[in-house]
Scaffold this active site. Sequence first.
Site, short mmCIF file in Angstrom:
data_model
loop_
_atom_site.label_atom_id
_atom_site.label_comp_id
_atom_site.label_asym_id
_atom_site.label_seq_id
_atom_site.Cartn_x
_atom_site.Cartn_y
_atom_site.Cartn_z
N HIS A 76 0.84 -1.20 0.00
CA HIS A 76 0.00 0.00 0.00
C HIS A 76 0.88 1.26 0.00
CE1 HIS A 76 -3.15 -2.63 2.24
NE2 HIS A 76 -3.60 -2.44 1.03
N ARG B 180 -2.10 -6.23 -8.13
CA ARG B 180 -1.09 -7.27 -7.85
C ARG B 180 -1.20 -8.36 -8.88
NH1 ARG B 180 -3.06 -7.87 -1.83
NH2 ARG B 180 -4.92 -7.43 -3.04
N SER C 37 -2.90 -7.64 3.17
CA SER C 37 -3.23 -7.40 4.58
C SER C 37 -3.64 -8.70 5.26
CB SER C 37 -4.36 -6.38 4.68
OG SER C 37 -3.97 -5.15 4.17
#
Length: 158
Positions: A17, A91, A129
Amino acid sequence: MKIGIYAGSFDPITNGHMDIIERASLLVDKLIVAVLCNPSKSKGMFSIEERLLFLEESTKHLKNVEVEFFSGLLVEYAVKKNANVLIRGLRIVTDFEYEMQMAQINKNLLPTLETILLIADVQHAFLSSSMIRELATFKGDTSGFVPQCVTKYIENKL
Ligand code: ADP
């Protein structure tokens, strides 16, 4: 003035991020990093306050970056903020379908709002995450994957 919004759950913020935030901050005059409460996702591991704290601490060196919480429809938030672009990170292949859908829907809802997909750095292409949450749950070392303030917080709290 070009205003960009980078919205996500950031539960918690990762180096992936951060890379997107730093790169996007060079493309716009002001970048709003918006922590959203996504109703389709579970409550998460970190509270909204904790996520905002991590983001504020990690982006304090970037003068044109603001951190905010929002809930509701992203395009409505973009109108309120006078934003021109939505920033997303892309990604490995798995992000592609979802990001395409989001971009198409948002384009339909608000044609003047562009979505810019920034390709994840190879170093962070597999970082998520959810991986960090798993590592944290099992007391694994997160220091190579998240800003220092997050690792410190995890070590002290969990
Ligand atoms: P969301 O719940 O909206 O998927 P996330 O916090 O998981 O929110 O991600 C926000 C945005 O950041 C998404 O566009 C996602 O693809 C991107 N992103 C997540 N992890 C990375 C990473 N490691 N590298 C680059 N972009 C990332």
